[in-house]
Scaffold this motif. Structure first.
Motif, mmCIF file in Angstrom:
data_model
loop_
_atom_site.group_PDB
_atom_site.id
_atom_site.type_symbol
_atom_site.label_atom_id
_atom_site.label_comp_id
_atom_site.label_asym_id
_atom_site.label_seq_id
_atom_site.Cartn_x
_atom_site.Cartn_y
_atom_site.Cartn_z
ATOM 1 N N TYR A 146 0.832 -1.209 0.000
ATOM 2 C CA TYR A 146 0.000 0.000 0.000
ATOM 3 C C TYR A 146 0.866 1.258 0.000
ATOM 4 O O TYR A 146 0.624 2.205 -0.759
ATOM 5 N N LEU A 147 1.889 1.290 0.864
ATOM 6 C CA LEU A 147 2.724 2.492 0.958
ATOM 7 C C LEU A 147 3.459 2.752 -0.352
ATOM 8 O O LEU A 147 3.572 3.896 -0.799
ATOM 9 N N LEU A 148 3.960 1.684 -0.973
ATOM 10 C CA LEU A 148 4.686 1.864 -2.234
ATOM 11 C C LEU A 148 3.750 2.325 -3.352
ATOM 12 O O LEU A 148 4.089 3.243 -4.115
ATOM 13 N N VAL A 149 2.580 1.718 -3.452
ATOM 14 C CA VAL A 149 1.634 2.094 -4.511
ATOM 15 C C VAL A 149 1.140 3.530 -4.307
ATOM 16 O O VAL A 149 1.129 4.341 -5.241
ATOM 17 N N VAL A 150 0.759 3.857 -3.071
ATOM 18 C CA VAL A 150 0.262 5.214 -2.796
ATOM 19 C C VAL A 150 1.383 6.232 -2.993
ATOM 20 O O VAL A 150 1.164 7.323 -3.552
ATOM 21 N N GLY A 151 2.597 5.887 -2.549
ATOM 22 C CA GLY A 151 3.731 6.804 -2.722
ATOM 23 C C GLY A 151 4.022 7.073 -4.186
ATOM 24 O O GLY A 151 4.241 8.230 -4.595
ATOM 25 N N VAL A 152 4.018 6.021 -5.010
ATOM 26 C CA VAL A 152 4.262 6.193 -6.446
ATOM 27 C C VAL A 152 3.136 7.012 -7.086
ATOM 28 O O VAL A 152 3.389 7.910 -7.904
ATOM 29 N N ALA A 153 1.894 6.717 -6.705
ATOM 30 C CA ALA A 153 0.759 7.451 -7.285
ATOM 31 C C ALA A 153 0.826 8.935 -6.917
ATOM 32 O O ALA A 153 0.614 9.810 -7.776
ATOM 33 N N LEU A 154 1.139 9.236 -5.655
ATOM 34 C CA LEU A 154 1.240 10.639 -5.231
ATOM 35 C C LEU A 154 2.420 11.329 -5.918
ATOM 36 O O LEU A 154 2.324 12.497 -6.311
ATOM 37 N N GLY A 155 3.513 10.617 -6.053
ATOM 38 C CA GLY A 155 4.726 11.230 -6.609
ATOM 39 C C GLY A 155 4.725 11.368 -8.112
ATOM 40 O O GLY A 155 5.582 12.048 -8.675
ATOM 41 N N THR A 156 3.799 10.717 -8.787
ATOM 42 C CA THR A 156 3.752 10.821 -10.247
ATOM 43 C C THR A 156 2.555 11.612 -10.761
ATOM 44 O O THR A 156 2.625 12.207 -11.831
ATOM 45 N N LEU A 157 1.466 11.593 -10.017
ATOM 46 C CA LEU A 157 0.265 12.302 -10.478
ATOM 47 C C LEU A 157 -0.089 13.483 -9.575
ATOM 48 O O LEU A 157 -0.696 14.448 -10.032
ATOM 49 N N GLY A 158 0.283 13.413 -8.308
ATOM 50 C CA GLY A 158 -0.042 14.486 -7.372
ATOM 51 C C GLY A 158 -1.402 14.282 -6.728
ATOM 52 O O GLY A 158 -2.309 13.711 -7.340
ATOM 53 N N ARG A 179 -4.806 15.644 -8.537
ATOM 54 C CA ARG A 179 -5.268 14.854 -9.685
ATOM 55 C C ARG A 179 -5.722 13.464 -9.239
ATOM 56 O O ARG A 179 -6.657 12.904 -9.816
ATOM 57 N N LEU A 180 -5.059 12.901 -8.238
ATOM 58 C CA LEU A 180 -5.496 11.601 -7.722
ATOM 59 C C LEU A 180 -6.892 11.707 -7.129
ATOM 60 O O LEU A 180 -7.760 10.856 -7.351
ATOM 61 N N GLY A 181 -7.097 12.775 -6.337
ATOM 62 C CA GLY A 181 -8.404 12.970 -5.715
ATOM 63 C C GLY A 181 -9.492 13.150 -6.753
ATOM 64 O O GLY A 181 -10.599 12.611 -6.623
ATOM 65 N N ALA A 182 -9.179 13.900 -7.818
ATOM 66 C CA ALA A 182 -10.172 14.133 -8.865
ATOM 67 C C ALA A 182 -10.461 12.865 -9.658
ATOM 68 O O ALA A 182 -11.577 12.675 -10.159
ATOM 69 N N ALA A 183 -9.457 11.979 -9.756
ATOM 70 C CA ALA A 183 -9.633 10.737 -10.532
ATOM 71 C C ALA A 183 -10.502 9.729 -9.802
ATOM 72 O O ALA A 183 -11.042 8.805 -10.432
ATOM 73 N N GLY A 184 -10.629 9.862 -8.471
ATOM 74 C CA GLY A 184 -11.472 8.948 -7.707
ATOM 75 C C GLY A 184 -11.012 7.509 -7.810
ATOM 76 O O GLY A 184 -9.839 7.206 -7.628
ATOM 77 N N GLU A 185 -11.950 6.592 -8.156
ATOM 78 C CA GLU A 185 -11.621 5.171 -8.180
ATOM 79 C C GLU A 185 -10.683 4.795 -9.328
ATOM 80 O O GLU A 185 -10.183 3.676 -9.372
ATOM 81 N N LYS A 186 -10.466 5.741 -10.277
ATOM 82 C CA LYS A 186 -9.535 5.475 -11.378
ATOM 83 C C LYS A 186 -8.167 6.098 -11.129
ATOM 84 O O LYS A 186 -7.351 6.215 -12.048
ATOM 85 N N ALA A 187 -7.899 6.497 -9.879
ATOM 86 C CA ALA A 187 -6.674 7.222 -9.562
ATOM 87 C C ALA A 187 -5.420 6.428 -9.930
ATOM 88 O O ALA A 187 -4.499 6.949 -10.568
ATOM 89 N N VAL A 188 -5.365 5.166 -9.535
ATOM 90 C CA VAL A 188 -4.166 4.358 -9.795
ATOM 91 C C VAL A 188 -4.012 4.100 -11.293
ATOM 92 O O VAL A 188 -2.896 4.100 -11.825
ATOM 93 N N VAL A 189 -5.126 3.924 -11.992
ATOM 94 C CA VAL A 189 -5.060 3.723 -13.445
ATOM 95 C C VAL A 189 -4.480 4.960 -14.113
ATOM 96 O O VAL A 189 -3.587 4.870 -14.970
ATOM 97 N N GLU A 190 -4.952 6.149 -13.709
ATOM 98 C CA GLU A 190 -4.455 7.383 -14.328
ATOM 99 C C GLU A 190 -2.991 7.609 -13.989
ATOM 100 O O GLU A 190 -2.225 8.118 -14.819
ATOM 101 N N ALA A 191 -2.590 7.237 -12.774
ATOM 102 C CA ALA A 191 -1.175 7.345 -12.419
ATOM 103 C C ALA A 191 -0.341 6.430 -13.311
ATOM 104 O O ALA A 191 0.728 6.821 -13.795
#
Length: 472
Positions: free
Chosen positions: A255-267, A270-282
């Protein structure tokens, strides 16, 4: 092979299978859905949210490990409470855990159907994807896993192991491919080269960490499912505590690695706006811009991972919910037929059918958001009672054999009680109101099934007397 009508399941699962049951449940659809929600509420501090939830749930996991080593029985938290507290308290625990897991099964089935349609539509848009079609796919998924589990515990455990390993592999690709693209400025939500500090990290406010924790805590409760299959695991006194800690540690790290990568690549915004598709958009933002059979390789990979995540989570709760019903039937708190093992398949056949029936109804009729909130609240309250069970057993049965003991006792269970109650405060009042209604309905069921315990009748054929004589 168990005899006809046996109440003792066979031990057919190894340490790896037990561990995968926990990981399969904890890394379900949540890692895709909750990442965006946590980022929306807490901003960059979403990473802290998941880290703290991992810490909070570790206190309760220690209690589970001690109880599992001392009371190696199917049923998880229900089995421990049954050994420690009065019949009504044990019934409430089993009743709420059973409903929690069957409801969660409905959530995962619906999550599977939407992810399945999204994945197939990347390549073929001819697949019906409307509301009714998705409902049909969800019902088919539930029926399929009920059938698989009813026919063979070993097959369902093996399938869980394979599916979960594939899922971990996909998330591993996401982490390895994205970690080199992580930008500190993107992570903190500032311009490149600008300075940042705690105010940027807590850009949504430090106090927003708590409600985000309450919302995402459900992601870390899967170790309870491991304890529900205790009697079906080889050498459970050692393997159940090991499986609990391995699955929890692996889950928190992933979880920490996935969330860290998602935050560090998309911000976070944008993650919040993407909702359930956040990881896909990252994934799309940093994966190679290469089409795989006409679709983005990043989107295809994560969509495929989401399908596998929801499948493994669904199978895990099918296993867990049926074992709670089996344990309650064997103890005489639900009809005795639920507590029997099928003479040919060696599975808790009737308990599986009953759990599947509730899951199918919930898939069709339950308000999904309410079900999710209710599952979180019942899990938090259940964890409070499990921590209390450790304390009570230490006092009432100090000589009980405990191959694993909670270190620094009594600090971990006390912290587990306090922190789970604190997170429960952030569950909405309306959810608390519905929970009270569910408990009242459970009380009515308990009285109807166990009239002799409240002085309203004689023991029934399938009631406590049968449970007391399991060889009958």
């Amino acid at each position: 092979m168990p005899q006809e009508g046996s109440r003792e399941p066979a031990a057919s699962l190894g340490l790896l299978d037990a561990t995968m049951v926990g990981i399969g449940a904890m890394i379900g659809a949540g890692i895709f859905v909750l990442t965006g929600l946590a980022a929306e509420i807490a901003g960059p501090a979403a990473l802290l949210v998941f880290a703290l939830n991992g810490g909070v749930t570790t206190f309760t996991a220690l209690s589970y490990a001690e109880l599992a080593s001392a009371i190696p029985k199917n049923g998880g938290g229900y089995a421990y409470i049954r050994e420690t507290f009065s019949d009504p308290v044990a019934f409430v625990m089993g009743w709420t855990r059973w409903l929690t897991y069957t409801s969660a099964g409905a959530l995962y089935a619906l999550g599977f159907s939407s992810n399945f349609v999204e994945f197939v539509h990347l390549y073929w848009t001819g697949l019906p994807g409307g509301e009714l079609a998705q409902l049909a796919y969800a019902l088919l998924a539930v029926a399929s896993f009920i059938a698989l589990n009813a026919l063979s515990t070993e097959a369902s455990g093996g399938a869980e192991t394979v599916v979960t390993l594939v899922k971990i592999g996909i998330l591993g690709v996401f982490i390895i491919a994205g970690i080199g693209a992580v930008s500190p400025s993107t992570f903190m939500g500032v311009e490149a080269g600008a300075g940042f500090g705690l105010s940027e990290f807590f850009s949504r406010g430090a106090m927003n960490v708590l409600p985000a924790m309450g919302l995402t805590f459900i992601a870390f409760q899967g170790y309870d499912l491991i304890a529900t299959v205790t009697e079906e695991v080889e050498n459970p006194r050692k393997n159940i505590p090991r499986a609990i800690f391995i699955s929890l540690g692996a889950t928190v790290l992933i979880y920490l690695l996935v969330v860290g990568v998602a935050l560090g690549t998309l911000g976070a915004p944008r993650l919040g706006a993407a909702g359930e598709k956040a990881v896909v958009e990252a994934a799309v933002s940093f994966m190679p811009d290469v089409a795989l059979f006409g679709a983005s390789i990043g989107a295809a990979l994560i969509a495929f991972g989401a399908v596998f995540s929801t499948i493994s989570a669904l199978n895990a709760v099918v296993i867990g919910s049926s074992r709670i019903a089996f344990a309650m039937g064997r103890e005489g708190q639900l009809p005795g037929r639920l507590g029997r093992i099928h003479h040919e398949y060696g599975t808790p056949f009737v308990a599986l059918l009953a759990s599947g029936a509730i899951m199918l109804v919930a898939t069709v009729a339950a308000p999904i958001r309410l079900v999710g909130n209710l599952a979180s609240l019942f899990s938090l309250l259940g964890f409070v009672v499990v921590n209390l069970a450790v304390i009570k057993l230490r006092r009432t049965q100090p000589d009980l054999s405990r191959p694993f003991e909670v270190p620094f006792y009594p600090i971990p269970p006390i912290l587990g009680i306090a922190l789970n109650l604190l997170l429960g405060v952030y569950i909405s009042p309306s959810t608390w109101g519905v929970a009270a209604g569910v408990l009242a309905f459970g009380a009515a069921v308990y009285v109807a099934l166990n009239p002799e315990t409240v002085g309203l009748g004689e023991p029934t054929e399938d009631g406590p007397d049968e449970a007391a004589n399991p060889d009958d």
